[in-house]
Design a protein around this motif. Structure first.
Motif: not given
Ligand SMILES: NC(=O)c1ccc[n+]([C@@H]2O[C@H](COP(=O)([O-])OP(=O)(O)OC[C@H]3O[C@@H](n4cnc5c(N)ncnc54)[C@H](O)[C@@H]3O)[C@@H](O)[C@H]2O)c1
Length: 262
Positions: A26, A28, A47, A70-71, A97, A162, A166, A193, A195, A197
């Motif tokens: 889903r 981006m 995903d 699962d990342v 992502n 977060y 990042k 910035g 977005v 979603t």
């Protein structure tokens, strides 16, 4: 101001490439996967949201497969990278992502939540680069695109975990670009910035964001396509001399203090 259409969409800029996009069920990630296929790539979508991911891949046909992934799991990375090789014969592009956002001020952030956010947003991309280096190196024109955030180049409120994750990803990008250049792998970071979603819809009502976006030099919320345009460029051979770079796509949010006199 509506986003301007890109006349170059669908002109085969990624023809012949194989890409892995994490968090592609889903938002981006889905947009990047769809755009990559439109540009001629074959794509492994991964995903933890299986039903959504399977549905997107099915719509994309033979050029796409979905893999549960699962990342945060090293084993899961091994499986998804092998799947790229089995399905499409190699790997040229990794788009890190997948990400999560939790709203808490630093002093109110539960320590377990801080660790969880770092695990998905920073350890995940590290494990991905670790697992994919051999295949990307074999490609001879490998590209890693790490999806960071404006929160990876400035501080933002009530997002301490977060922001930390990042900024870490921004650092990982530079370190990896240095280490992997000699293997023919470029590594860059993208800093969106706000977005539109499912992530932006979680936890904070749309009305709360509106006055903020109105103040931006480009006075609107970003679209996933705005970001996909940049990700396609970094994945493509047009960016052959671009590595270790930070690309902002934020309507001007991170230029400086936008509140003065407004
Ligand atoms: N939406 C924004 O305003 C914004 C701004 C800047 C950066 N970003 C970043 O862009 C990326 C995509 O965000 P989005 O807005 O599309 O969010 P989203 O929540 O719509 O999509 C994120 C996807 O990642 C997946 N995911 C979460 N944890 C995972 C895990 N452990 N393993 C595999 N997949 C997992 C989710 O299931 C989801 O499909 C994220 O890294 C996010 O931090 C988003």
């Amino acid at each position: 101001m509506p986003p301007s259409p890109d006349p170059s969409i669908g002109s085969g800029r990624l023809a012949g490439k194989v890409a892995l996009v994490t968090g592609a069920a889903r938002g981006m990630g889905e947009s990047h996967a769809r755009r990559f296929v439109a540009e001629g790539a074959r794509v492994v979508l991964s995903d933890v949201l299986d039903d959504l991911g399977e549905a997107v891949a099915a719509q994309l046909g033979d050029a796409a497969v979905f893999v549960h992934h699962d990342v945060t799991s090293e084993r899961s990375w091994g499986e998804v990278v092998s799947r790229a090789e089995q399905a499409f014969g190699g790997l040229d592009v990794l788009v890190n992502n997948a990400g999560i956002l939790r709203y808490h001020a630093v002093h109110e952030t539960p320590p377990d939540e801080f660790r969880q956010v770092l695990d998905v947003n920073l350890v995940g991309p590290f494990l991905g680069i670790h697992a994919a280096t051999e295949l990307l190196s074999r490609s001879g024109r490998g590209s890693v695109v790490n999806i960071s955030s404006v929160s990876g180049i400035i501080g933002t409120p009530i997002t301490a975990a977060y922001v930390s994750s990042k900024w870490g990803l921004t650092g990982l990008t530079r370190a990896a670009a240095i280490d992997l250049g000699s293997r023919g792998i470029r590594v860059n970071s993208v800093h969106p910035g706000g977005v539109n979603t499912p992530m932006t819809g979680e936890g904070i009502p749309d009305e709360a964001f509106e006055p903020f976006y109105r103040r931006l030099p480009i006075s609107r919320l970003g679209t996933p396509q705005d970001v996909s345009n940049l990700v396609v460029f970094l994945a493509s051979d047009e960016a052959a001399y671009v590595t270790g770079a930070q690309y902002v796509v934020d309507g001007g949010q991170s230029i400086g203090d936008l509140s003065l006199f407004s």
